[in-house]
Design a protein around this motif. Sequence first.
Motif, mmCIF file in Angstrom:
data_model
loop_
_atom_site.group_PDB
_atom_site.id
_atom_site.type_symbol
_atom_site.label_atom_id
_atom_site.label_comp_id
_atom_site.label_asym_id
_atom_site.label_seq_id
_atom_site.Cartn_x
_atom_site.Cartn_y
_atom_site.Cartn_z
ATOM 1 N N VAL A 92 0.964 -21.682 32.879
ATOM 2 C CA VAL A 92 1.229 -21.286 31.488
ATOM 3 C C VAL A 92 0.804 -19.837 31.252
ATOM 4 O O VAL A 92 1.527 -19.050 30.621
ATOM 5 N N LEU A 93 -0.373 -19.468 31.760
ATOM 6 C CA LEU A 93 -0.843 -18.090 31.609
ATOM 7 C C LEU A 93 0.085 -17.118 32.337
ATOM 8 O O LEU A 93 0.363 -16.023 31.834
ATOM 9 N N ALA A 94 0.565 -17.514 33.505
ATOM 10 C CA ALA A 94 1.478 -16.661 34.266
ATOM 11 C C ALA A 94 2.766 -16.420 33.486
ATOM 12 O O ALA A 94 3.253 -15.275 33.388
ATOM 13 N N ALA A 95 3.329 -17.493 32.917
ATOM 14 C CA ALA A 95 4.562 -17.359 32.143
ATOM 15 C C ALA A 95 4.346 -16.489 30.907
ATOM 16 O O ALA A 95 5.195 -15.643 30.566
ATOM 17 N N SER A 96 3.212 -16.686 30.239
ATOM 18 C CA SER A 96 2.912 -15.897 29.034
ATOM 19 C C SER A 96 2.761 -14.424 29.367
ATOM 20 O O SER A 96 3.266 -13.553 28.628
ATOM 21 N N LEU A 97 2.095 -14.130 30.459
ATOM 22 C CA LEU A 97 1.901 -12.733 30.848
ATOM 23 C C LEU A 97 3.210 -12.086 31.287
ATOM 24 O O LEU A 97 3.444 -10.900 31.012
ATOM 25 N N PHE A 98 4.047 -12.838 31.969
ATOM 26 C CA PHE A 98 5.321 -12.282 32.413
ATOM 27 C C PHE A 98 6.153 -11.822 31.220
ATOM 28 O O PHE A 98 6.835 -10.796 31.282
ATOM 29 N N VAL A 99 6.074 -12.581 30.140
ATOM 30 C CA VAL A 99 6.837 -12.239 28.933
ATOM 31 C C VAL A 99 6.143 -11.139 28.126
ATOM 32 O O VAL A 99 6.803 -10.219 27.615
ATOM 33 N N GLY A 100 4.813 -11.220 28.016
ATOM 34 C CA GLY A 100 4.120 -10.302 27.110
ATOM 35 C C GLY A 100 3.338 -9.182 27.752
ATOM 36 O O GLY A 100 2.611 -8.457 27.062
ATOM 37 N N PHE A 101 3.475 -9.005 29.079
ATOM 38 C CA PHE A 101 2.655 -8.006 29.762
ATOM 39 C C PHE A 101 2.919 -6.586 29.266
ATOM 40 O O PHE A 101 1.999 -5.792 29.088
ATOM 41 N N GLU A 102 4.182 -6.268 29.016
ATOM 42 C CA GLU A 102 4.511 -4.904 28.578
ATOM 43 C C GLU A 102 3.887 -4.605 27.225
ATOM 44 O O GLU A 102 3.376 -3.508 26.988
ATOM 45 N N SER A 103 3.890 -5.578 26.331
ATOM 46 C CA SER A 103 3.267 -5.394 25.020
ATOM 47 C C SER A 103 1.763 -5.208 25.144
ATOM 48 O O SER A 103 1.161 -4.378 24.444
ATOM 49 N N LEU A 104 1.140 -5.966 26.040
ATOM 50 C CA LEU A 104 -0.293 -5.806 26.263
ATOM 51 C C LEU A 104 -0.613 -4.424 26.815
ATOM 52 O O LEU A 104 -1.633 -3.815 26.458
ATOM 53 N N SER A 105 0.247 -3.909 27.673
ATOM 54 C CA SER A 105 0.028 -2.591 28.262
ATOM 55 C C SER A 105 0.007 -1.500 27.195
ATOM 56 O O SER A 105 -0.734 -0.519 27.311
ATOM 57 N N LEU A 106 0.818 -1.676 26.148
ATOM 58 C CA LEU A 106 0.880 -0.676 25.076
ATOM 59 C C LEU A 106 -0.424 -0.592 24.297
ATOM 60 O O LEU A 106 -0.669 0.397 23.596
ATOM 61 N N LEU A 107 -1.276 -1.617 24.400
ATOM 62 C CA LEU A 107 -2.573 -1.567 23.731
ATOM 63 C C LEU A 107 -3.507 -0.576 24.407
ATOM 64 O O LEU A 107 -4.481 -0.113 23.801
ATOM 65 N N PHE A 108 -3.231 -0.227 25.658
ATOM 66 C CA PHE A 108 -4.092 0.667 26.426
ATOM 67 C C PHE A 108 -3.622 2.124 26.384
ATOM 68 O O PHE A 108 -4.439 3.037 26.361
ATOM 69 N N THR A 109 -2.318 2.328 26.409
ATOM 70 C CA THR A 109 -1.795 3.693 26.468
ATOM 71 C C THR A 109 -0.336 3.717 26.039
ATOM 72 O O THR A 109 0.350 2.688 26.063
ATOM 73 N N ASP A 110 0.118 4.922 25.638
ATOM 74 C CA ASP A 110 1.534 5.123 25.350
ATOM 75 C C ASP A 110 2.130 6.190 26.277
ATOM 76 O O ASP A 110 3.234 6.678 26.040
ATOM 77 N N ASP A 111 1.377 6.520 27.323
ATOM 78 C CA ASP A 111 1.848 7.492 28.305
ATOM 79 C C ASP A 111 2.993 6.873 29.116
ATOM 80 O O ASP A 111 2.775 5.880 29.826
ATOM 81 N N PRO A 112 4.196 7.443 29.060
ATOM 82 C CA PRO A 112 5.342 6.852 29.771
ATOM 83 C C PRO A 112 5.127 6.757 31.285
ATOM 84 O O PRO A 112 5.544 5.781 31.904
ATOM 85 N N ALA A 113 4.476 7.770 31.859
ATOM 86 C CA ALA A 113 4.264 7.771 33.310
ATOM 87 C C ALA A 113 3.343 6.623 33.725
ATOM 88 O O ALA A 113 3.599 5.931 34.715
ATOM 89 N N VAL A 114 2.279 6.435 32.965
ATOM 90 C CA VAL A 114 1.336 5.357 33.277
ATOM 91 C C VAL A 114 1.991 3.992 33.079
ATOM 92 O O VAL A 114 1.856 3.089 33.904
ATOM 93 N N LEU A 115 2.725 3.847 31.974
ATOM 94 C CA LEU A 115 3.384 2.578 31.687
ATOM 95 C C LEU A 115 4.424 2.236 32.747
ATOM 96 O O LEU A 115 4.594 1.065 33.105
ATOM 97 N N ASP A 116 5.096 3.247 33.267
ATOM 98 C CA ASP A 116 6.098 3.012 34.300
ATOM 99 C C ASP A 116 5.456 2.438 35.565
ATOM 100 O O ASP A 116 5.981 1.504 36.183
ATOM 101 N N VAL A 117 4.305 2.998 35.944
ATOM 102 C CA VAL A 117 3.600 2.492 37.125
ATOM 103 C C VAL A 117 2.985 1.128 36.835
ATOM 104 O O VAL A 117 2.947 0.249 37.710
#
Length: 246
Positions: A92-117
């Motif tokens: 369940v956690l794996a499925a939730s993260l697969f869907v929401g991981f990109e949104s969680l990443s935005l909580l840390f940074t908005d740098d396009p280069a970092v987000l791409d990696v």
Amino acid sequence: MNLPYCGLLIGRTIAVLLTMTLSTSLAAREGPVPMAAYEICLQVWLTISLLNDALALAGQALLASEYAKGNYKQARMVLYRVLQVGGVTGVVLAASLFVGFESLSLLFTDDPAVLDVTRSGVWFVTISQPVNAIAFVADGLYYGVSDFAYAAYSTVLILIPTLSRSRSYYHVYIAQLCRPNHVESMLFQFFAGVVSSVFLLVAAPKFGLGGIWAGLTLFMSLRAIAGFWRVGSKGGPWEVIWSEKE
């Protein structure tokens, strides 16, 4: 639990931290952008994975209660149920993260280069969740039956050769564990620790963050396998639990 085992459990924690430190060191060599992406993935990975600690603590308490009462049939039921719930929770956690991981990443940074990696780590963060769940649950089960010796030695064994040069009494503790019901599982743990470290050192320079993700996933996978190995080995306190006698 006696003082030597307390010290070894501390050493066990240190051994895990050393593996994480090695992976961070290798990520830092990739440059500032990969390092930033690595830290985002690692923090999400650790935060979500540690949610399974609540299940591990519950399983530890329930198993310890039935084990102390001599209700071994009920202890087996707790064992089965906790492992089942852990596996489902991980999925369940794996499925939730697969869907929401990109949104969680935005909580840390908005740098396009970092987000791409960072997106390259989504498979590592998600796929490893069921494995992490089993590994953490297994830790709780160890403690529930006072299997502190295996929990400690299984992780710090690779550090013993160095420590034993200045602390000869470690040989006594190793001798206590090198009985027939411990040898195979201990050898596997030695193999697991060496393989994980070597894999990180070899794969990271060649594959960058992908090699580090794979190395950490391997590390947790081997911990989970070791947990199944020990529980199914019927060694130590597990021998009584698997006995049909009440």
